[in-house]
Design a protein around this motif. Sequence first.
Motif, PDB file in Angstrom:
ATOM      1  N   LEU A  97       2.374 -28.816  18.452  1.00  0.00           N
ATOM      2  CA  LEU A  97       3.273 -27.822  19.058  1.00  0.00           C
ATOM      3  C   LEU A  97       4.338 -27.334  18.075  1.00  0.00           C
ATOM      4  CD1 LEU A  97       3.922 -29.307  22.628  1.00  0.00           C
ATOM      5  CD2 LEU A  97       2.724 -27.184  22.092  1.00  0.00           C
ATOM      6  N   GLU A  98       4.493 -28.073  16.969  1.00  0.00           N
ATOM      7  CA  GLU A  98       5.480 -27.712  15.929  1.00  0.00           C
ATOM      8  C   GLU A  98       6.873 -27.501  16.533  1.00  0.00           C
ATOM      9  OE1 GLU A  98       3.918 -24.514  13.565  1.00  0.00           O
ATOM     10  OE2 GLU A  98       2.206 -25.711  12.915  1.00  0.00           O
ATOM     11  N   LEU A  99       7.281 -28.461  17.357  1.00  0.00           N
ATOM     12  CA  LEU A  99       8.602 -28.393  17.990  1.00  0.00           C
ATOM     13  C   LEU A  99       9.699 -28.604  16.965  1.00  0.00           C
ATOM     14  CD1 LEU A  99       7.664 -30.513  21.102  1.00  0.00           C
ATOM     15  CD2 LEU A  99       8.295 -28.089  21.128  1.00  0.00           C
ATOM     16  N   ARG A 100      10.861 -28.052  17.281  1.00  0.00           N
ATOM     17  CA  ARG A 100      12.026 -28.245  16.408  1.00  0.00           C
ATOM     18  C   ARG A 100      13.147 -28.907  17.188  1.00  0.00           C
ATOM     19  NH1 ARG A 100      12.108 -22.211  14.048  1.00  0.00           N
ATOM     20  NH2 ARG A 100      12.113 -21.905  16.282  1.00  0.00           N
ATOM     21  N   GLU A 101      14.047 -29.492  16.431  1.00  0.00           N
ATOM     22  CA  GLU A 101      15.250 -30.103  17.009  1.00  0.00           C
ATOM     23  C   GLU A 101      15.903 -29.095  17.965  1.00  0.00           C
ATOM     24  OE1 GLU A 101      16.271 -33.169  15.629  1.00  0.00           O
ATOM     25  OE2 GLU A 101      18.050 -33.361  16.885  1.00  0.00           O
ATOM     26  N   ARG A 123      10.226 -36.257  23.126  1.00  0.00           N
ATOM     27  CA  ARG A 123      11.665 -36.480  22.882  1.00  0.00           C
ATOM     28  C   ARG A 123      11.933 -36.657  21.394  1.00  0.00           C
ATOM     29  NH1 ARG A 123      15.974 -34.786  24.496  1.00  0.00           N
ATOM     30  NH2 ARG A 123      15.509 -35.336  26.664  1.00  0.00           N
ATOM     31  N   ALA A 124      11.058 -37.403  20.727  1.00  0.00           N
ATOM     32  CA  ALA A 124      11.254 -37.614  19.288  1.00  0.00           C
ATOM     33  C   ALA A 124      11.208 -36.281  18.546  1.00  0.00           C
ATOM     34  CB  ALA A 124      10.173 -38.561  18.754  1.00  0.00           C
ATOM     35  N   ALA A 125      10.374 -35.348  19.028  1.00  0.00           N
ATOM     36  CA  ALA A 125      10.221 -34.064  18.336  1.00  0.00           C
ATOM     37  C   ALA A 125      11.419 -33.142  18.541  1.00  0.00           C
ATOM     38  CB  ALA A 125       8.945 -33.374  18.815  1.00  0.00           C
ATOM     39  N   VAL A 126      12.031 -33.167  19.730  1.00  0.00           N
ATOM     40  CA  VAL A 126      13.135 -32.226  19.993  1.00  0.00           C
ATOM     41  C   VAL A 126      14.509 -32.860  19.806  1.00  0.00           C
ATOM     42  CG1 VAL A 126      11.687 -30.879  21.559  1.00  0.00           C
ATOM     43  CG2 VAL A 126      13.244 -32.615  22.505  1.00  0.00           C
ATOM     44  N   GLY A 127      14.537 -34.186  19.671  1.00  0.00           N
ATOM     45  CA  GLY A 127      15.804 -34.860  19.429  1.00  0.00           C
ATOM     46  C   GLY A 127      16.701 -34.885  20.652  1.00  0.00           C
ATOM     47  N   LEU A 144      11.636 -23.019  37.245  1.00  0.00           N
ATOM     48  CA  LEU A 144      12.291 -22.712  35.971  1.00  0.00           C
ATOM     49  C   LEU A 144      12.415 -21.206  35.806  1.00  0.00           C
ATOM     50  CD1 LEU A 144      10.195 -25.068  33.630  1.00  0.00           C
ATOM     51  CD2 LEU A 144      12.492 -25.499  34.515  1.00  0.00           C
ATOM     52  N   ARG A 145      13.461 -20.799  35.067  1.00  0.00           N
ATOM     53  CA  ARG A 145      13.623 -19.368  34.764  1.00  0.00           C
ATOM     54  C   ARG A 145      12.537 -18.906  33.803  1.00  0.00           C
ATOM     55  NH1 ARG A 145      17.627 -18.788  31.587  1.00  0.00           N
ATOM     56  NH2 ARG A 145      18.323 -20.938  31.607  1.00  0.00           N
ATOM     57  N   SER A 146      12.181 -17.626  33.889  1.00  0.00           N
ATOM     58  CA  SER A 146      11.181 -17.066  32.977  1.00  0.00           C
ATOM     59  C   SER A 146      11.671 -17.169  31.546  1.00  0.00           C
ATOM     60  CB  SER A 146      10.922 -15.596  33.319  1.00  0.00           C
ATOM     61  OG  SER A 146      10.421 -15.498  34.623  1.00  0.00           O
ATOM     62  N   GLY A 147      10.785 -17.551  30.656  1.00  0.00           N
ATOM     63  CA  GLY A 147      11.098 -17.596  29.231  1.00  0.00           C
ATOM     64  C   GLY A 147      12.068 -18.691  28.831  1.00  0.00           C
ATOM     65  N   SER A 148      12.262 -19.670  29.702  1.00  0.00           N
ATOM     66  CA  SER A 148      13.288 -20.684  29.400  1.00  0.00           C
ATOM     67  C   SER A 148      12.765 -21.842  28.551  1.00  0.00           C
ATOM     68  CB  SER A 148      13.891 -21.222  30.705  1.00  0.00           C
ATOM     69  OG  SER A 148      12.892 -21.784  31.521  1.00  0.00           O
ATOM     70  N   LEU A 149      11.459 -21.881  28.302  1.00  0.00           N
ATOM     71  CA  LEU A 149      10.878 -22.982  27.530  1.00  0.00           C
ATOM     72  C   LEU A 149      10.404 -22.490  26.158  1.00  0.00           C
ATOM     73  CD1 LEU A 149       8.570 -24.406  30.345  1.00  0.00           C
ATOM     74  CD2 LEU A 149      10.667 -25.498  29.499  1.00  0.00           C
ATOM     75  N   ASP A 150      10.407 -23.421  25.197  1.00  0.00           N
ATOM     76  CA  ASP A 150       9.812 -23.132  23.886  1.00  0.00           C
ATOM     77  C   ASP A 150       8.348 -23.544  23.845  1.00  0.00           C
ATOM     78  OD1 ASP A 150      12.207 -22.251  22.276  1.00  0.00           O
ATOM     79  OD2 ASP A 150      12.919 -24.187  23.045  1.00  0.00           O
ATOM     80  N   ALA A 151       7.967 -24.475  24.690  1.00  0.00           N
ATOM     81  CA  ALA A 151       6.596 -24.989  24.610  1.00  0.00           C
ATOM     82  C   ALA A 151       6.215 -25.728  25.888  1.00  0.00           C
ATOM     83  CB  ALA A 151       6.461 -25.938  23.420  1.00  0.00           C
ATOM     84  N   VAL A 152       4.911 -25.767  26.119  1.00  0.00           N
ATOM     85  CA  VAL A 152       4.343 -26.571  27.202  1.00  0.00           C
ATOM     86  C   VAL A 152       3.254 -27.462  26.620  1.00  0.00           C
ATOM     87  CG1 VAL A 152       2.978 -26.543  29.329  1.00  0.00           C
ATOM     88  CG2 VAL A 152       4.816 -24.883  29.030  1.00  0.00           C
ATOM     89  N   VAL A 175      -4.650 -25.111  21.077  1.00  0.00           N
ATOM     90  CA  VAL A 175      -3.263 -24.671  20.939  1.00  0.00           C
ATOM     91  C   VAL A 175      -3.235 -23.145  21.075  1.00  0.00           C
ATOM     92  CG1 VAL A 175      -1.235 -24.623  19.420  1.00  0.00           C
ATOM     93  CG2 VAL A 175      -2.748 -26.611  19.431  1.00  0.00           C
ATOM     94  N   ALA A 176      -2.232 -22.639  21.784  1.00  0.00           N
ATOM     95  CA  ALA A 176      -2.112 -21.206  21.992  1.00  0.00           C
ATOM     96  C   ALA A 176      -0.658 -20.770  21.867  1.00  0.00           C
ATOM     97  CB  ALA A 176      -2.641 -20.844  23.387  1.00  0.00           C
ATOM     98  N   VAL A 177      -0.487 -19.481  21.553  1.00  0.00           N
ATOM     99  CA  VAL A 177       0.843 -18.910  21.395  1.00  0.00           C
ATOM    100  C   VAL A 177       1.069 -17.892  22.512  1.00  0.00           C
ATOM    101  CG1 VAL A 177       2.304 -17.484  19.907  1.00  0.00           C
ATOM    102  CG2 VAL A 177       0.881 -19.274  18.904  1.00  0.00           C
ATOM    103  N   ARG A 178       2.270 -17.882  23.041  1.00  0.00           N
ATOM    104  CA  ARG A 178       2.647 -16.948  24.116  1.00  0.00           C
ATOM    105  C   ARG A 178       2.750 -15.537  23.544  1.00  0.00           C
ATOM    106  NH1 ARG A 178       3.582 -13.930  27.984  1.00  0.00           N
ATOM    107  NH2 ARG A 178       5.311 -14.225  29.459  1.00  0.00           N
TER     108      ARG A 178
END
Length: 202
Positions: free
Chosen positions: A40-44, A63-67, A106-114, A197-200
């Motif tokens: 998912l290439e999550l960031r802090e 959790r480790a990926a997003v800190g 959840l609000r629309s567009g409120s997530l970076d990843a699923v 893996v897919a991109v929005r």
Amino acid sequence: MRSMSDDHTHVQEFFTARAADWDSRFPDDGPAYAAAVAALELREGDRVLDAGCGTGRALPPLRAAVGSSGVVLGADLTPAMLQAAVRAGRDQEGRLLLADVAALPLRSGSLDAVFAAGLIAHLPHPLTNLRELARGVRRGGTLALFHPVGRVALAARQGRRITPDDLRAEGNLRPLLARSGWRMTSYVDEDARFLAVAVREG
Ligand SMILES: C[S@@+](CC[C@H](N)C(=O)[O-])C[C@H]1O[C@@H](n2cnc3c(N)ncnc32)[C@H](O)[C@@H]1O
């Protein structure tokens, strides 16, 4: 015709019967979950949802990926699976929601990843359900559809064969994702894992 609540009842009965020993049935999956989360290439600081989180096996690597500044949510509609997640202490890694991923609170567009492990085969209306996941994610955000064994191995475990209409076959999944707001960027189906893996899309 099956109603929405029939779908819920069937899923809840199936997983309630399996919740107590879910983790002990698959004790060696941890590294595979961590590797799938890495895709998912999550960031802090990112906000990520584990859709159909079950006992929360993916929550520690998420959790480790997003800190500590990130947001980790786990949504599941089977109370017994969420109770097992709490017993395993996974509520320390993220916020658990008793919710249907077909109608995210959840609000629309409120997530970076699923992240969704073992979920898609249980979705009664994959097109609209994947659209709902897309609604929750910002443009350019990511989706990982994962299973710790591949399609052939899973079918063998369940005593069946995969058929050409299998939802997770690459030729079926790619257009399904495209029609629901996602562009598939990678696809792996091998004995040791299934990971798409897919991109929005905008
Ligand atoms: C195969 S289990 C996987 C659990 C967990 N992701 C894992 O990898 O261990 C599928 C989970 O999805 C949940 N589920 C199925 N349909 C759902 C829906 N529409 N909304 C939320 N959770 C759902 C089930 O309750 C179950 O806990």
